[in-house]
Design a protein around this motif. Sequence first.
Motif, short mmCIF file in Angstrom:
data_model
loop_
_atom_site.label_atom_id
_atom_site.label_comp_id
_atom_site.label_asym_id
_atom_site.label_seq_id
_atom_site.Cartn_x
_atom_site.Cartn_y
_atom_site.Cartn_z
N ARG A 22 4.16 11.13 1.71
CA ARG A 22 3.88 9.94 1.11
C ARG A 22 4.34 8.58 1.96
N LEU A 23 3.49 7.86 2.25
CA LEU A 23 3.93 6.63 3.11
C LEU A 23 3.81 5.48 2.38
N ARG A 24 4.67 4.67 2.39
CA ARG A 24 4.48 3.40 1.54
C ARG A 24 5.18 2.23 2.18
N ALA A 25 4.47 1.13 2.39
CA ALA A 25 4.89 -0.23 2.86
C ALA A 25 5.96 -0.83 1.73
N MET A 26 7.25 -1.06 2.33
CA MET A 26 8.31 -1.49 1.35
C MET A 26 8.18 -3.04 1.50
N GLU A 27 8.27 -3.57 2.76
CA GLU A 27 7.92 -5.10 2.81
C GLU A 27 7.40 -5.33 4.29
N PRO A 28 7.06 -6.33 4.90
CA PRO A 28 6.53 -6.57 6.03
C PRO A 28 7.09 -5.93 7.30
N GLY A 29 6.56 -4.80 7.85
CA GLY A 29 7.39 -4.32 9.11
C GLY A 29 8.22 -3.28 8.75
N ARG A 30 8.30 -2.77 7.45
CA ARG A 30 9.22 -1.67 6.86
C ARG A 30 8.30 -0.74 6.17
N LEU A 31 8.68 0.62 6.71
CA LEU A 31 7.85 1.53 5.90
C LEU A 31 8.94 2.73 5.72
N ARG A 32 8.51 3.36 4.28
CA ARG A 32 9.17 4.35 3.72
C ARG A 32 8.39 5.66 3.94
N VAL A 33 9.07 6.66 4.66
CA VAL A 33 8.24 7.87 4.92
C VAL A 33 8.91 8.97 3.73
N ALA A 34 8.04 9.67 2.98
CA ALA A 34 8.99 10.55 1.83
C ALA A 34 8.25 11.66 1.92
N VAL A 35 8.81 12.89 1.81
CA VAL A 35 8.31 14.36 1.65
C VAL A 35 8.65 14.84 0.25
N TRP A 36 7.75 15.28 -0.63
CA TRP A 36 7.99 16.04 -1.83
C TRP A 36 7.60 17.62 -1.65
N ASP A 37 8.76 18.10 -2.33
CA ASP A 37 8.27 19.45 -2.47
C ASP A 37 8.95 20.21 -3.77
N THR A 38 8.44 21.55 -3.83
CA THR A 38 8.67 22.13 -5.36
C THR A 38 10.20 22.54 -5.50
N ASP A 39 11.09 22.49 -4.70
CA ASP A 39 12.42 22.89 -4.63
C ASP A 39 13.33 21.75 -5.11
N TRP B 199 0.80 -1.27 -0.02
CA TRP B 199 -0.19 -0.01 0.14
C TRP B 199 0.82 1.24 0.10
N ALA B 200 0.16 2.39 -0.35
CA ALA B 200 0.90 3.61 -0.55
C ALA B 200 -0.19 4.73 -0.25
N TYR B 201 0.22 5.77 0.32
CA TYR B 201 -0.87 6.80 0.77
C TYR B 201 -0.05 8.10 0.39
N THR B 202 -0.67 9.15 -0.03
CA THR B 202 0.12 10.44 -0.37
C THR B 202 -1.23 11.55 0.05
N LEU B 203 -0.63 12.52 0.90
CA LEU B 203 -1.22 13.47 1.49
C LEU B 203 -0.68 14.88 1.05
N HIS B 204 -1.34 15.47 0.14
CA HIS B 204 -0.94 16.87 -0.74
C HIS B 204 -1.37 17.96 0.32
N LEU B 205 -0.44 18.70 0.62
CA LEU B 205 -0.40 19.74 1.91
C LEU B 205 -0.22 21.10 1.17
N PRO B 206 -0.96 22.14 1.37
CA PRO B 206 -0.88 23.71 1.10
C PRO B 206 0.47 24.03 2.06
N HIS B 207 0.99 25.28 1.81
CA HIS B 207 2.03 25.64 2.53
C HIS B 207 1.33 26.55 3.57
N ASP B 208 0.91 25.81 4.71
CA ASP B 208 0.42 26.46 5.79
C ASP B 208 0.94 25.74 7.01
N PRO B 209 0.99 26.64 8.21
CA PRO B 209 1.60 26.33 9.36
C PRO B 209 0.79 24.87 10.17
N HIS B 210 -0.59 24.86 9.72
CA HIS B 210 -1.00 23.56 10.60
C HIS B 210 -0.76 22.29 9.62
#
Length: 142
Positions: free
Chosen positions: A66-83, A8-19
């Motif tokens: 972005r959160l992605r399951a890599m294999e059982p019990g292993r998680l990749r946490v990634a952050v994309w930005d425009t720079d 599985w993988a989930y992506t949450l798009h975020l505005p440039h907002d302090p919250h």
Amino acid sequence: MATVSPPWAYTLHLPHDPHAPGIARATLRTVLAAHGLTELTPTAELLASELLANAHRHTAGPYALRLRAMEPGRLRVAVWDTDPSVPPGFGADGASAAVPPTDAEGGRGLHLVRACADSWGASVLRELGASKGGKLLWAECQ
């Protein structure tokens, strides 16, 4: 420990907002709980917090978690930005940035990521069609 089937993988798009970073961390906790991976929460939340704070502080545009399951019990946490600039310590050369002085108020985030992650890296993304390019910083934990 939960098994991951199918991946599985989930992506949450975020505005440039302090919250946005807090909303992203709450989403991360919910996703890990739903997949039975609560034991990864403390480390994954620290990794996400530092990567999100870096994107919020050093860019002016939107970013995404972005959160992605890599294999059982292993998680990749990634952050994309425009720079597209990859910060020192995450480049392909593997060189580490200098640790800031003890009285500095910032500059330790990516050092924490490198210290707490099992692996980490970066990808510079080219603009393609509707894609905005930028970079993706990632860290894995298990």
